[in-house]
Write a protein that holds these residues in place. Structure first.
Motif, PDB file in Angstrom:
ATOM      1  N   ILE A  13       0.837  -1.200   0.000  1.00 40.65           N
ATOM      2  CA  ILE A  13       0.000   0.000   0.000  1.00 40.65           C
ATOM      3  C   ILE A  13       0.871   1.249   0.000  1.00 40.65           C
ATOM      4  O   ILE A  13       0.661   2.173  -0.793  1.00 40.65           O
ATOM      5  N   THR A  65      -5.535  -0.162  -0.671  1.00 42.85           N
ATOM      6  CA  THR A  65      -6.142  -0.616   0.586  1.00 42.85           C
ATOM      7  C   THR A  65      -7.359  -1.482   0.296  1.00 42.85           C
ATOM      8  O   THR A  65      -7.539  -2.534   0.917  1.00 42.85           O
ATOM      9  N   THR A  75     -10.775   0.339   6.824  1.00 40.73           N
ATOM     10  CA  THR A  75      -9.575   1.063   6.368  1.00 40.73           C
ATOM     11  C   THR A  75      -9.776   1.618   4.962  1.00 40.73           C
ATOM     12  O   THR A  75      -9.314   2.726   4.654  1.00 40.73           O
TER      13      THR A  75
END
Length: 151
Positions: A13, A65, A75
């Motif tokens: 990420i 994500t 998230t």
């Protein structure tokens, strides 16, 4: 310390977001060169221009994500909200501030002819057009998807 750096190097990420930002900054240099026919090193770090590097960064962060944690995860939701705020700011508030800076610079230039004013020049390239934000978003998605494919 080396374990910390190693873990950062494996964070898809983070790598995706940073790569999208760096790619956008490099593309800004290229698009600026094609438009003005001269190299402008300020485009490597400056705000504004095509594509939006802030947008590329946060959209890549959000999409990576979603790919890793799932698009129903909290998230991902947080990252999407962050991306929305950044994109709104880039195309709205900062773009308006750049337009105001242009007008103020013209007024100061005109007034300097008639009056004694200090020589100031406000930075005009602050925000982005909707197309620049869209291009940054597309770049962010593309980079995150590429990292997902090749991990």
């Amino acid at each position: 310390m080396s374990e910390f750096l190693t873990s950062l190097g494996h964070n898809i990420i983070l790598l995706s977001a940073f790569t999208a930002w760096l790619s956008a900054q490099l593309l800004k240099v290229l698009t600026s060169f094609l438009e003005h026919r001269e190299f402008n090193a300020e485009r490597l770090v400056g705000s504004g221009g095509m594509p939006s590097s802030h947008t590329a960064l946060v959209v890549s962060l959000a999409f990576a994500t979603g790919l890793q944690d799932g698009f129903a995860s909290s998230t991902f939701a947080i990252a999407v909200i962050l991306a929305s705020i950044v994109m709104y700011d880039a195309a709205g508030v900062r773009n308006a501030a750049g337009k105001q800076a242009k007008v103020i610079n013209r007024l100061v230039h005109q007034m300097r002819v008639e009056h004694t004013l200090p020589d100031i020049k406000l930075k005009e390239l602050l925000g982005h057009t909707p197309l620049e934000v869209l291009a940054g978003a597309a770049l962010g998605i593309l980079v995150a998807y590429a990292f997902d494919i090749f991990r």
